[in-house]
Design a protein around this motif. Structure first.
Motif, PDB file in Angstrom:
ATOM      1  N   ASP A 156      -6.020  19.331  -0.915  1.00  0.00           N
ATOM      2  CA  ASP A 156      -5.644  20.284  -1.949  1.00  0.00           C
ATOM      3  C   ASP A 156      -5.404  21.631  -1.279  1.00  0.00           C
ATOM      4  O   ASP A 156      -6.326  22.204  -0.692  1.00  0.00           O
ATOM      5  CB  ASP A 156      -6.761  20.377  -2.989  1.00  0.00           C
ATOM      6  CG  ASP A 156      -6.514  21.479  -4.003  1.00  0.00           C
ATOM      7  OD1 ASP A 156      -5.340  21.779  -4.285  1.00  0.00           O
ATOM      8  OD2 ASP A 156      -7.511  22.059  -4.517  1.00  0.00           O
ATOM      9  N   ILE A 157      -4.199  22.130  -1.329  1.00  0.00           N
ATOM     10  CA  ILE A 157      -3.862  23.385  -0.650  1.00  0.00           C
ATOM     11  C   ILE A 157      -3.985  24.544  -1.624  1.00  0.00           C
ATOM     12  O   ILE A 157      -3.415  24.506  -2.723  1.00  0.00           O
ATOM     13  CB  ILE A 157      -2.432  23.356  -0.085  1.00  0.00           C
ATOM     14  CG1 ILE A 157      -2.241  22.129   0.809  1.00  0.00           C
ATOM     15  CG2 ILE A 157      -2.140  24.637   0.689  1.00  0.00           C
ATOM     16  CD1 ILE A 157      -3.167  22.065   1.982  1.00  0.00           C
ATOM     17  N   ARG A 158      -4.705  25.561  -1.214  1.00  0.00           N
ATOM     18  CA  ARG A 158      -4.818  26.772  -2.022  1.00  0.00           C
ATOM     19  C   ARG A 158      -4.271  27.930  -1.212  1.00  0.00           C
ATOM     20  O   ARG A 158      -4.860  28.324  -0.201  1.00  0.00           O
ATOM     21  CB  ARG A 158      -6.279  27.036  -2.410  1.00  0.00           C
ATOM     22  CG  ARG A 158      -6.439  28.244  -3.319  1.00  0.00           C
ATOM     23  CD  ARG A 158      -7.896  28.437  -3.715  1.00  0.00           C
ATOM     24  NE  ARG A 158      -8.076  29.635  -4.511  1.00  0.00           N
ATOM     25  CZ  ARG A 158      -9.253  30.144  -4.848  1.00  0.00           C
ATOM     26  NH1 ARG A 158     -10.369  29.519  -4.470  1.00  0.00           N
ATOM     27  NH2 ARG A 158      -9.336  31.247  -5.556  1.00  0.00           N
ATOM     28  N   LEU A 159      -3.121  28.451  -1.629  1.00  0.00           N
ATOM     29  CA  LEU A 159      -2.503  29.566  -0.930  1.00  0.00           C
ATOM     30  C   LEU A 159      -3.207  30.864  -1.321  1.00  0.00           C
ATOM     31  O   LEU A 159      -3.346  31.173  -2.511  1.00  0.00           O
ATOM     32  CB  LEU A 159      -1.008  29.650  -1.268  1.00  0.00           C
ATOM     33  CG  LEU A 159      -0.186  28.393  -0.931  1.00  0.00           C
ATOM     34  CD1 LEU A 159       1.282  28.639  -1.258  1.00  0.00           C
ATOM     35  CD2 LEU A 159      -0.352  28.001   0.531  1.00  0.00           C
TER      36      LEU A 159
ATOM     37  N   ASP B  48       2.353  18.623   3.456  1.00  0.00           N
ATOM     38  CA  ASP B  48       2.981  17.486   4.135  1.00  0.00           C
ATOM     39  C   ASP B  48       2.602  17.450   5.608  1.00  0.00           C
ATOM     40  O   ASP B  48       2.324  16.375   6.162  1.00  0.00           O
ATOM     41  CB  ASP B  48       4.501  17.566   3.994  1.00  0.00           C
ATOM     42  CG  ASP B  48       4.987  17.296   2.574  1.00  0.00           C
ATOM     43  OD1 ASP B  48       4.165  16.801   1.769  1.00  0.00           O
ATOM     44  OD2 ASP B  48       6.155  17.588   2.277  1.00  0.00           O
ATOM     45  N   ARG B  49       2.590  18.626   6.242  1.00  0.00           N
ATOM     46  CA  ARG B  49       2.258  18.666   7.675  1.00  0.00           C
ATOM     47  C   ARG B  49       0.796  18.274   7.904  1.00  0.00           C
ATOM     48  O   ARG B  49       0.490  17.517   8.834  1.00  0.00           O
ATOM     49  CB  ARG B  49       2.528  20.070   8.215  1.00  0.00           C
ATOM     50  CG  ARG B  49       2.244  20.225   9.698  1.00  0.00           C
ATOM     51  CD  ARG B  49       3.178  19.386  10.527  1.00  0.00           C
ATOM     52  NE  ARG B  49       2.841  19.498  11.948  1.00  0.00           N
ATOM     53  CZ  ARG B  49       2.705  18.471  12.769  1.00  0.00           C
ATOM     54  NH1 ARG B  49       2.897  17.231  12.347  1.00  0.00           N
ATOM     55  NH2 ARG B  49       2.399  18.658  14.040  1.00  0.00           N
ATOM     56  N   LEU B  50      -0.098  18.759   7.052  1.00  0.00           N
ATOM     57  CA  LEU B  50      -1.510  18.413   7.184  1.00  0.00           C
ATOM     58  C   LEU B  50      -1.732  16.917   6.972  1.00  0.00           C
ATOM     59  O   LEU B  50      -2.529  16.292   7.668  1.00  0.00           O
ATOM     60  CB  LEU B  50      -2.360  19.218   6.193  1.00  0.00           C
ATOM     61  CG  LEU B  50      -2.703  20.655   6.611  1.00  0.00           C
ATOM     62  CD1 LEU B  50      -3.366  21.391   5.451  1.00  0.00           C
ATOM     63  CD2 LEU B  50      -3.605  20.671   7.839  1.00  0.00           C
TER      64      LEU B  50
ATOM     65  N   THR C  49     -13.542  15.292  -1.570  1.00  0.00           N
ATOM     66  CA  THR C  49     -12.333  16.095  -1.725  1.00  0.00           C
ATOM     67  C   THR C  49     -12.267  17.132  -0.603  1.00  0.00           C
ATOM     68  O   THR C  49     -13.297  17.607  -0.108  1.00  0.00           O
ATOM     69  CB  THR C  49     -12.297  16.821  -3.078  1.00  0.00           C
ATOM     70  OG1 THR C  49     -13.408  17.725  -3.165  1.00  0.00           O
ATOM     71  CG2 THR C  49     -12.365  15.823  -4.219  1.00  0.00           C
ATOM     72  N   LEU C  50     -11.066  17.474  -0.206  1.00  0.00           N
ATOM     73  CA  LEU C  50     -10.852  18.486   0.827  1.00  0.00           C
ATOM     74  C   LEU C  50      -9.873  19.527   0.309  1.00  0.00           C
ATOM     75  O   LEU C  50      -8.744  19.203  -0.039  1.00  0.00           O
ATOM     76  CB  LEU C  50     -10.293  17.857   2.105  1.00  0.00           C
ATOM     77  CG  LEU C  50      -9.830  18.837   3.204  1.00  0.00           C
ATOM     78  CD1 LEU C  50     -11.003  19.658   3.727  1.00  0.00           C
ATOM     79  CD2 LEU C  50      -9.139  18.079   4.339  1.00  0.00           C
ATOM     80  N   GLN C  51     -10.328  20.758   0.231  1.00  0.00           N
ATOM     81  CA  GLN C  51      -9.450  21.874  -0.120  1.00  0.00           C
ATOM     82  C   GLN C  51      -9.263  22.749   1.118  1.00  0.00           C
ATOM     83  O   GLN C  51     -10.222  23.095   1.805  1.00  0.00           O
ATOM     84  CB  GLN C  51     -10.059  22.720  -1.239  1.00  0.00           C
ATOM     85  CG  GLN C  51      -9.171  23.881  -1.669  1.00  0.00           C
ATOM     86  CD  GLN C  51      -9.829  24.775  -2.699  1.00  0.00           C
ATOM     87  OE1 GLN C  51     -10.584  25.670  -2.356  1.00  0.00           O
ATOM     88  NE2 GLN C  51      -9.532  24.511  -3.976  1.00  0.00           N
ATOM     89  N   VAL C  52      -8.019  23.072   1.412  1.00  0.00           N
ATOM     90  CA  VAL C  52      -7.708  23.966   2.524  1.00  0.00           C
ATOM     91  C   VAL C  52      -7.202  25.281   1.952  1.00  0.00           C
ATOM     92  O   VAL C  52      -6.163  25.310   1.280  1.00  0.00           O
ATOM     93  CB  VAL C  52      -6.656  23.352   3.465  1.00  0.00           C
ATOM     94  CG1 VAL C  52      -6.305  24.339   4.581  1.00  0.00           C
ATOM     95  CG2 VAL C  52      -7.161  22.041   4.059  1.00  0.00           C
ATOM     96  N   GLN C  53      -7.957  26.337   2.180  1.00  0.00           N
ATOM     97  CA  GLN C  53      -7.558  27.671   1.745  1.00  0.00           C
ATOM     98  C   GLN C  53      -6.918  28.371   2.936  1.00  0.00           C
ATOM     99  O   GLN C  53      -7.526  28.460   4.011  1.00  0.00           O
ATOM    100  CB  GLN C  53      -8.770  28.463   1.254  1.00  0.00           C
ATOM    101  CG  GLN C  53      -9.493  27.812   0.084  1.00  0.00           C
ATOM    102  CD  GLN C  53     -10.728  28.584  -0.331  1.00  0.00           C
ATOM    103  OE1 GLN C  53     -11.103  29.583   0.301  1.00  0.00           O
ATOM    104  NE2 GLN C  53     -11.384  28.123  -1.393  1.00  0.00           N
ATOM    105  N   VAL C  54      -5.705  28.856   2.774  1.00  0.00           N
ATOM    106  CA  VAL C  54      -4.995  29.470   3.895  1.00  0.00           C
ATOM    107  C   VAL C  54      -4.227  30.692   3.418  1.00  0.00           C
ATOM    108  O   VAL C  54      -3.617  30.683   2.339  1.00  0.00           O
ATOM    109  CB  VAL C  54      -4.042  28.445   4.561  1.00  0.00           C
ATOM    110  CG1 VAL C  54      -3.046  27.880   3.560  1.00  0.00           C
ATOM    111  CG2 VAL C  54      -3.333  29.057   5.755  1.00  0.00           C
ATOM    112  N   GLU C  55      -4.266  31.753   4.217  1.00  0.00           N
ATOM    113  CA  GLU C  55      -3.582  32.991   3.859  1.00  0.00           C
ATOM    114  C   GLU C  55      -2.088  32.909   4.167  1.00  0.00           C
ATOM    115  O   GLU C  55      -1.691  32.414   5.222  1.00  0.00           O
ATOM    116  CB  GLU C  55      -4.157  34.172   4.646  1.00  0.00           C
ATOM    117  CG  GLU C  55      -5.454  34.714   4.093  1.00  0.00           C
ATOM    118  CD  GLU C  55      -5.859  36.004   4.793  1.00  0.00           C
ATOM    119  OE1 GLU C  55      -5.000  36.611   5.481  1.00  0.00           O
ATOM    120  OE2 GLU C  55      -7.032  36.388   4.658  1.00  0.00           O
TER     121      GLU C  55
END
Length: 433
Positions: free
Chosen positions: A407-410, A396-398, A368-374
């Protein structure tokens, strides 16, 4: 301005003749003074007399980071201790650190290489540098420090930490140039805003960035926030330190100091040379180093080379930006993923800060890949619909760039830990299981 017109603008055939002569001398040196290389060459049926031109470099053995660790601390030195005047070492985050030794001549060449870099950035002896790389065993601080002095400019040895004092001295002393990691440049920009000192009161105009990969989008971010021209400087402690290559004001690749460091591009799997312009792993040979010369050192950095003369007048070969590393490449569900790919997406979307982390895990035998971004303050909202739209936009862009879903975590503004050195971009939990 060009610091060393003779070497930086040398005709390609003349450069190859110089490299060949220096390679031949180097091979004799390591064969007679470094048992590791003598044994390697004997196993391959090679003697120094087999090396006549620079083309013969492909006959020689590769050197790896593991070779340095296996010969810790002095096994790869080619000079007696009485001639070694300084030691540096890697951080040693995995296994033993790699120890590197320098003779007086090595340090002189290093300083001259840095002076070439600084001149290419447009800086002169009239500039005042704050060096915010770490001093000590890390090569960044002292490397830039002595290079600035060799240029004839003024240096403030700030090192890392105490950012408030750094900002005060930059402002009060009138610093015109800053040397640090890209991550720290962004952190410093944030802290200058918090300090309340108007940016217009700073004289800073040049930023010299290295120590970690960064992208064109990050360059634009740093230049906009600090009001500077940002330039890339490349190096690694095993070869020399910063100053192996450098951008000029054209910002179209980094010129390699190839009269001292000979570059090759190979396929990381087959170890075969790549065609001109092809992307692969950068391999470097220290043509003039005395303390710890290295033959065909595998840097693990992935890039390409171009031999076309630059508009600046320099003819030295240029390397592209580092697009990743062959040893920190993430393989997620069979797909190769580089943190720099994620960074490029984050920085091209105006809703997000240039601060992110990748968290890789394995759940039910599936990666699994989670991307945490501010999210920037102006775009952060309590409205769920707005945040969901942001999440979908970056997801979508990633997916289009990486080829896999993440998995995007804002994250709230300022919630991801800042670093005054190299940022920890990847947390790979798979290695813990």
């Amino acid at each position: 301005m060009i610091w060393n017109q003779t070497k930086e603008c040398m005709d390609r055939e003349q450069m190859r003749l110089l490299q060949g002569a220096r390679l031949k001398k180097l091979v004799h040196r390591v064969y007679h003074h470094t048992p590791f290389y003598r044994d390697k060459m004997q196993q391959m049926g090679l003697t120094p007399d087999d090396i006549d031109t620079i083309d013969d470099i492909v006959k020689l053995p590769f050197t790896t980071k593991q070779d340095l660790r296996d010969n810790y601390p002095y096994g790869l030195f080619a000079a007696p201790q009485s001639e070694i005047v300084r030691l540096h070492a890697s951080s040693g985050t995995t296994g033993k650190p790699t120890v590197v030794g320098y003779t007086h001549r090595d340090l002189s060449i290093w300083s001259e290489s840095i002076a070439r870099c600084l001149t290419a950035f447009g800086t002169t002896r009239d500039d005042l540098f704050t060096v915010a790389y770490g001093y000590g065993l890390f090569t960044g601080g002292l490397g830039l420090h002595y290079g600035v002095e060799h240029l004839g400019a003024t240096v403030i040895p700030m090192s890392t930490g105490n950012t408030a004092k750094h900002i005060q001295l930059m402002h009060d002393c009138g610093s015109t140039a800053l040397a640090c990691t890209p991550s720290y440049a962004l952190y410093l920009a944030e802290q200058i805003i918090k300090s309340g000192i108007p940016r217009s009161e700073f004289r800073l105009r040049t930023c010299i960035l290295g120590g970690e990969p960064w992208t064109e989008n990050m360059r634009r971010e740093i230049e906009a926030k600090l009001g500077v021209d940002a330039y890339n400087i490349y190096g690694l402690s095993e070869i020399m330190g910063p100053g192996v290559s450098y951008e000029c004001r054209c910002k179209s690749g980094s010129h390699i100091v190839e009269d001292h460091f000979y570059p090759e591009i190979i396929d990381s799997n087959t170890l075969e040379p790549q065609p001109a312009g092809g992307q692969g792993e950068l391999v470097l040979t220290t043509l003039t180093k005395e303390g710890m010369p290295l033959l065909r050192y595998r840097t693990k950095d992935l890039c390409s080379l171009t031999y076309e003369p630059c508009a600046c007048g320099r003819t030295n070969v240029r390397m592209s930006r580092i697009v990743g590393r062959s040893d920190d490449m993430l393989i997620i569900r069979g797909v190769n993923v580089f943190p720099s790919q994620v960074e490029s997406v984050v920085l091209e979307l105006p809703e997000f800060e240039p601060h992110y982390q990748l968290v890789v895990d394995r759940v039910n035998n599936l990666d699994t890949l989670q991307v945490q971004v501010e999210v920037r303050e102006a775009f952060y909202s309590d409205e769920i619909s707005q945040m969901m739209a942001l999440k979908k936009r970056i997801a979508d862009r990633l997916h289009s760039v990486l080829g896999i879903g993440a998995d995007i975590r804002l994250m709230e503004p300022h919630s991801i830990e800042r670093s005054e050195g190299k940022s920890k971009r990847v947390i790979d939990k798979r290695v813990l299981k």
